[in-house]
Structures are given as structure tokens and as C-alpha cells.
Scaffold this motif. Structure first.
Motif, mmCIF file in Angstrom:
data_model
loop_
_atom_site.group_PDB
_atom_site.id
_atom_site.type_symbol
_atom_site.label_atom_id
_atom_site.label_comp_id
_atom_site.label_asym_id
_atom_site.label_seq_id
_atom_site.Cartn_x
_atom_site.Cartn_y
_atom_site.Cartn_z
ATOM 1 N N MET A 1 0.852 -1.206 0.000
ATOM 2 C CA MET A 1 0.000 0.000 0.000
ATOM 3 C C MET A 1 0.886 1.253 0.000
ATOM 4 O O MET A 1 1.946 1.244 0.631
ATOM 5 C CB MET A 1 -0.881 -0.012 1.255
ATOM 6 N N GLU A 2 0.409 2.270 -0.702
ATOM 7 C CA GLU A 2 1.165 3.518 -0.744
ATOM 8 C C GLU A 2 1.320 4.093 0.666
ATOM 9 O O GLU A 2 0.354 4.137 1.420
ATOM 10 C CB GLU A 2 0.374 4.516 -1.595
ATOM 11 N N HIS A 3 2.521 4.509 1.009
ATOM 12 C CA HIS A 3 2.749 5.080 2.342
ATOM 13 C C HIS A 3 2.893 6.597 2.205
ATOM 14 O O HIS A 3 3.852 7.094 1.607
ATOM 15 C CB HIS A 3 4.026 4.470 2.945
ATOM 16 N N VAL A 4 1.918 7.307 2.745
ATOM 17 C CA VAL A 4 1.961 8.776 2.705
ATOM 18 C C VAL A 4 2.578 9.255 4.008
ATOM 19 O O VAL A 4 2.042 9.006 5.089
ATOM 20 C CB VAL A 4 0.548 9.374 2.542
ATOM 21 N N VAL A 5 3.709 9.926 3.907
ATOM 22 C CA VAL A 5 4.340 10.506 5.102
ATOM 23 C C VAL A 5 4.103 12.014 5.041
ATOM 24 O O VAL A 5 4.347 12.654 4.021
ATOM 25 C CB VAL A 5 5.849 10.178 5.159
ATOM 26 N N VAL A 6 3.568 12.545 6.132
ATOM 27 C CA VAL A 6 3.217 13.970 6.185
ATOM 28 C C VAL A 6 4.128 14.625 7.210
ATOM 29 O O VAL A 6 4.223 14.157 8.352
ATOM 30 C CB VAL A 6 1.739 14.155 6.609
ATOM 31 N N PHE A 7 4.795 15.678 6.795
ATOM 32 C CA PHE A 7 5.738 16.370 7.681
ATOM 33 C C PHE A 7 5.145 17.746 7.990
ATOM 34 O O PHE A 7 5.014 18.578 7.091
ATOM 35 C CB PHE A 7 7.088 16.477 6.960
ATOM 36 N N THR A 8 4.730 17.958 9.228
ATOM 37 C CA THR A 8 4.028 19.210 9.525
ATOM 38 C C THR A 8 4.826 20.107 10.475
ATOM 39 O O THR A 8 5.633 19.651 11.275
ATOM 40 C CB THR A 8 2.631 18.950 10.139
ATOM 41 N N GLY A 9 4.523 21.414 10.349
ATOM 42 C CA GLY A 9 5.126 22.418 11.226
ATOM 43 C C GLY A 9 4.046 23.359 11.741
ATOM 44 O O GLY A 9 2.843 23.145 11.500
ATOM 45 N N ALA A 10 4.485 24.385 12.416
ATOM 46 C CA ALA A 10 3.571 25.292 13.111
ATOM 47 C C ALA A 10 2.461 25.842 12.201
ATOM 48 O O ALA A 10 1.358 26.118 12.663
ATOM 49 C CB ALA A 10 4.364 26.441 13.724
ATOM 50 N N GLY A 11 2.734 25.971 10.887
ATOM 51 C CA GLY A 11 1.753 26.560 9.968
ATOM 52 C C GLY A 11 0.455 25.782 9.888
ATOM 53 O O GLY A 11 -0.607 26.357 9.637
ATOM 54 N N ILE A 12 0.494 24.471 10.131
ATOM 55 C CA ILE A 12 -0.762 23.702 10.025
ATOM 56 C C ILE A 12 -1.712 24.059 11.168
ATOM 57 O O ILE A 12 -2.928 23.924 11.037
ATOM 58 C CB ILE A 12 -0.525 22.176 9.944
ATOM 59 N N SER A 13 -1.171 24.537 12.271
ATOM 60 C CA SER A 13 -2.022 24.874 13.421
ATOM 61 C C SER A 13 -2.334 26.373 13.494
ATOM 62 O O SER A 13 -3.067 26.802 14.389
ATOM 63 C CB SER A 13 -1.349 24.422 14.722
ATOM 64 N N ALA A 14 -1.798 27.150 12.540
ATOM 65 C CA ALA A 14 -1.991 28.609 12.596
ATOM 66 C C ALA A 14 -3.473 28.969 12.521
ATOM 67 O O ALA A 14 -3.949 29.844 13.259
ATOM 68 C CB ALA A 14 -1.218 29.279 11.458
ATOM 69 N N GLU A 15 -4.220 28.281 11.640
ATOM 70 C CA GLU A 15 -5.635 28.615 11.504
ATOM 71 C C GLU A 15 -6.491 28.026 12.628
ATOM 72 O O GLU A 15 -7.699 28.257 12.670
ATOM 73 C CB GLU A 15 -6.141 28.164 10.130
ATOM 74 N N SER A 16 -5.863 27.295 13.527
ATOM 75 C CA SER A 16 -6.547 26.887 14.766
ATOM 76 C C SER A 16 -6.278 27.921 15.862
ATOM 77 O O SER A 16 -6.665 27.722 17.009
ATOM 78 C CB SER A 16 -6.041 25.517 15.232
ATOM 79 N N GLY A 17 -5.538 28.971 15.509
ATOM 80 C CA GLY A 17 -5.300 30.052 16.464
ATOM 81 C C GLY A 17 -3.979 29.944 17.209
ATOM 82 O O GLY A 17 -3.723 30.742 18.111
ATOM 83 N N LEU A 18 -3.123 28.971 16.841
ATOM 84 C CA LEU A 18 -1.823 28.849 17.505
ATOM 85 C C LEU A 18 -0.775 29.539 16.638
ATOM 86 O O LEU A 18 -0.619 29.202 15.464
ATOM 87 C CB LEU A 18 -1.458 27.379 17.727
ATOM 88 N N LYS A 19 -0.086 30.489 17.236
ATOM 89 C CA LYS A 19 0.839 31.305 16.437
ATOM 90 C C LYS A 19 2.026 30.492 15.950
ATOM 91 O O LYS A 19 2.524 29.613 16.657
ATOM 92 C CB LYS A 19 1.372 32.461 17.289
ATOM 93 N N THR A 20 2.491 30.806 14.739
ATOM 94 C CA THR A 20 3.714 30.166 14.240
ATOM 95 C C THR A 20 4.888 30.826 14.945
ATOM 96 O O THR A 20 4.734 31.727 15.750
ATOM 97 C CB THR A 20 3.870 30.314 12.719
ATOM 98 N N PHE A 21 6.026 30.364 14.577
ATOM 99 C CA PHE A 21 7.202 30.642 15.322
ATOM 100 C C PHE A 21 7.922 31.844 14.761
ATOM 101 O O PHE A 21 8.330 32.742 15.481
ATOM 102 C CB PHE A 21 8.015 29.381 15.110
ATOM 103 N N ARG A 22 8.056 31.843 13.467
ATOM 104 C CA ARG A 22 8.794 32.914 12.799
ATOM 105 C C ARG A 22 7.831 33.958 12.281
ATOM 106 O O ARG A 22 7.597 34.073 11.099
ATOM 107 C CB ARG A 22 9.576 32.335 11.621
#
Ligand code: NAD
Length: 227
Positions: A1-22
Motif C-alpha cells: 500500500m502507498e505510504h503517505v508521510v506527512v511532515f508538519t510544522g507550526a503553519g498547520i495549526s496557525a488557523e486553529s489560532g496557535l501562532k507560528t514561530f517565525r
């Protein structure tokens, strides 16, 4: 089966109201990183560091997963998915993702200040000064600070080497060693990058750049992968 690896950083949570870092000002929620996210800061002013993470933890607990976290959780219905995140929030888990590797720890846990392997759930939202681990040392947040080793790196490298699709979301790719994971991805894997600043990221391989915010860009890629 295809293995999807997702690499996330602060930007994915920005629209949940958590500020990014830079942010534009180079500060994290008004603080210099050196003053709150290093072992030296903890040594010099543990009260300030503890209070800073107590505040961050309250924001995390009040935040909700957004459409990007939810789309990645739904992708598990069709694909093998592993999320490797630099984030210390638990929004991937709360969205329903079951296979999440936290490179930089998890703010909802505490950690012994003398043995990082000793971690504990936090009752409520705060760690207080005077709360000790079983070895008698002060409890601190379970987060990896700048200059500390990243124990999950070895496993993350193994995961990235197995990727058939690699999806990068909301990271400036500035924080090492995490940012080096892209170099571990096989050359025949399809790589996508979702970030409003995707076109500015320096990457030495063919990638599909999606210059959108996570809440629209991620569901768009997930739809393509599920089709
Ligand atoms: P970063 O702040 O360096 O970069 C954030 C990236 O997100 C930027 O490239 C920016 O263009 C992008 N971005 C901003 N808004 C976006 C949106 N709506 N959708 C998609 N992308 C968006 O973050 P980093 O690369 O993750 O490195 C920061 C470090 O700080 C990490 O090690 C992490 O542990 C820590 N951190 C974590 C959190 C969290 O857990 N939520 C928050 C802040 C910082």
C-alpha cells in the motif's frame, strides 16, 4: 500500500489560532526564543519558562483541529499514513490521526528535568514549580528545546525513507535536524509542499508547490491522493 508521510510544522495549526514561530517580528508570542526555549533559559529563569509553556498549553487546550488536521485523519481510510510533526500541540491526535510521531515532544505532558525519558500526563493545564518527578527533580514541559537532542529523529528518518508520497505542510524548514528529513525521502517519491510561502522555500529536488493556507491546500492534496 502507498505510504503517505506527512511532515508538519507550526503553519498547520496557525488557523486553529496557535501562532507560528517565525512571525514578522521574529518573536514567539512576544518572547525571544533564547529566553524561553533553551536549556540555558530554563537554568537561568525556570519560573519564566514554566509560565511561558503554561500559557502555551492553555492556548493548545482551547484550540480545535482545523480542516487540514481533519483531512489528514480522513486520509487514513484510504492510505497508510504517518505524520511526523514538529508541533508540540496535540491537534493531529484530536483530529483522529492514529500514527503521529512528535519530533519536538508534546506540551500536554511533563518531563523530568534530569531524565527526559520520564514523562507524565499533566492534570489540568499547568505544571507548578515544586512538582517533582519520581527521581525528585522539578517537572518541566515535555518539549525539545533548541540545543537539545531529538530522540525521535532516528525513527523519523526510517519512516521518511519508506515514503511513496511526502507531504510537507506549514514549515519554514529552518529548524534542524528536523528540516533535513526531506533529504531522506526516496527520489522517486512524489513530494508536495503546502505553505503560503511555498515558492520561497529552497529545495533541491522536483516538488509540487501549493502556495495556499493549510485549511484549503491540504484538503486539495488529500482529495487528489484519495481519487
Ligand atoms: P515556523 O514558524 O518556522 O514556520 C511556519 C511556516 O508555516 C512558515 O513557512 C509559514 O509560511 C507557514 N504558514 C503560516 N501560516 C500558514 C497556514 N495558515 N497554512 C500553512 N502554512 C502556514 O515553524 P516550524 O517550521 O514548524 O518551526 C518552528 C518550531 O517551533 C518547531 O520546532 C515547533 O516545535 C515549534 N512551534 C510549534 C507550534 C505548535 O505546536 N503549534 C507553534 C509554534 C512553534
Amino acid at each position: 500500500m502507498e505510504h503517505v508521510v506527512v511532515f508538519t510544522g507550526a503553519g498547520i495549526s496557525a488557523e486553529s489560532g496557535l501562532k507560528t514561530f517565525r512571525g514578522e517580528d521574529g518573536l514567539w508570542e512576544g518572547y525571544r526564543v533564547e529566553d524561553v526555549a533553551t536549556p540555558q533559559a530554563w537554568k537561568q529563569n525556570p519560573e519564566l519558562v514554566q509560565a511561558f509553556y503554561n500559557m502555551r498549553r492553555k492556548s493548545v487546550l482551547a484550540a480545535k483541529p482545523n480542516a487540514a488536521h481533519l483531512a489528514l485523519a480522513a486520509l487514513e481510510n484510504k492510505k497508510k499514513v504517518t505524520i511526523v510533526t514538529q508541533n508540540i500541540d496535540d491537534l493531529h491526535e484530536r483530529a483522529g490521526s492514529t500514527n503521529v510521531l512528535h519530533l519536538h515532544g508534546l506540551i500536554t505532558k511533563s518531563q523530568s528535568s534530569i531524565d527526559p525519558r520520564l514523562t507524565y500526563p499533566i492534570v489540568g493545564s499547568e505544571i507548578t514549580m515544586g512538582e517533582h518527578c519520581e527521581l525528585g527533580s522539578q517537572l518541566r514541559p515535555h518539549v525539545v528545546w533548541f540545543g537539545e537532542p531529538v530522540p525521535a529523529m532516528e525513527l523519523a528518518i526510517r519512516v521518511c525513507r519508506q515514503a511513496s508520497v511526502f507531504l510537507v505542510v506549514g514549515t519554514s524548514l529552518q529548524v534542524y535536524p528536523a528540516a533535513g528529513l526531506l533529504n531522506e525521502v526516496p527520489m522517486d517519491a512524489d513530494v508536495y509542499i503546502v505553505d503560503p510561502h511555498a515558492s520561497e522555500l529552497q529545495i533541491q529536488r522536483p516538488v509540487t508547490r501549493i502556495a495556499r493556507k493549510a485549511t484549503t491546500g491540504v484538503p486539495h492534496v488529500v482529495d487528489q491522493l484519495m481519487a
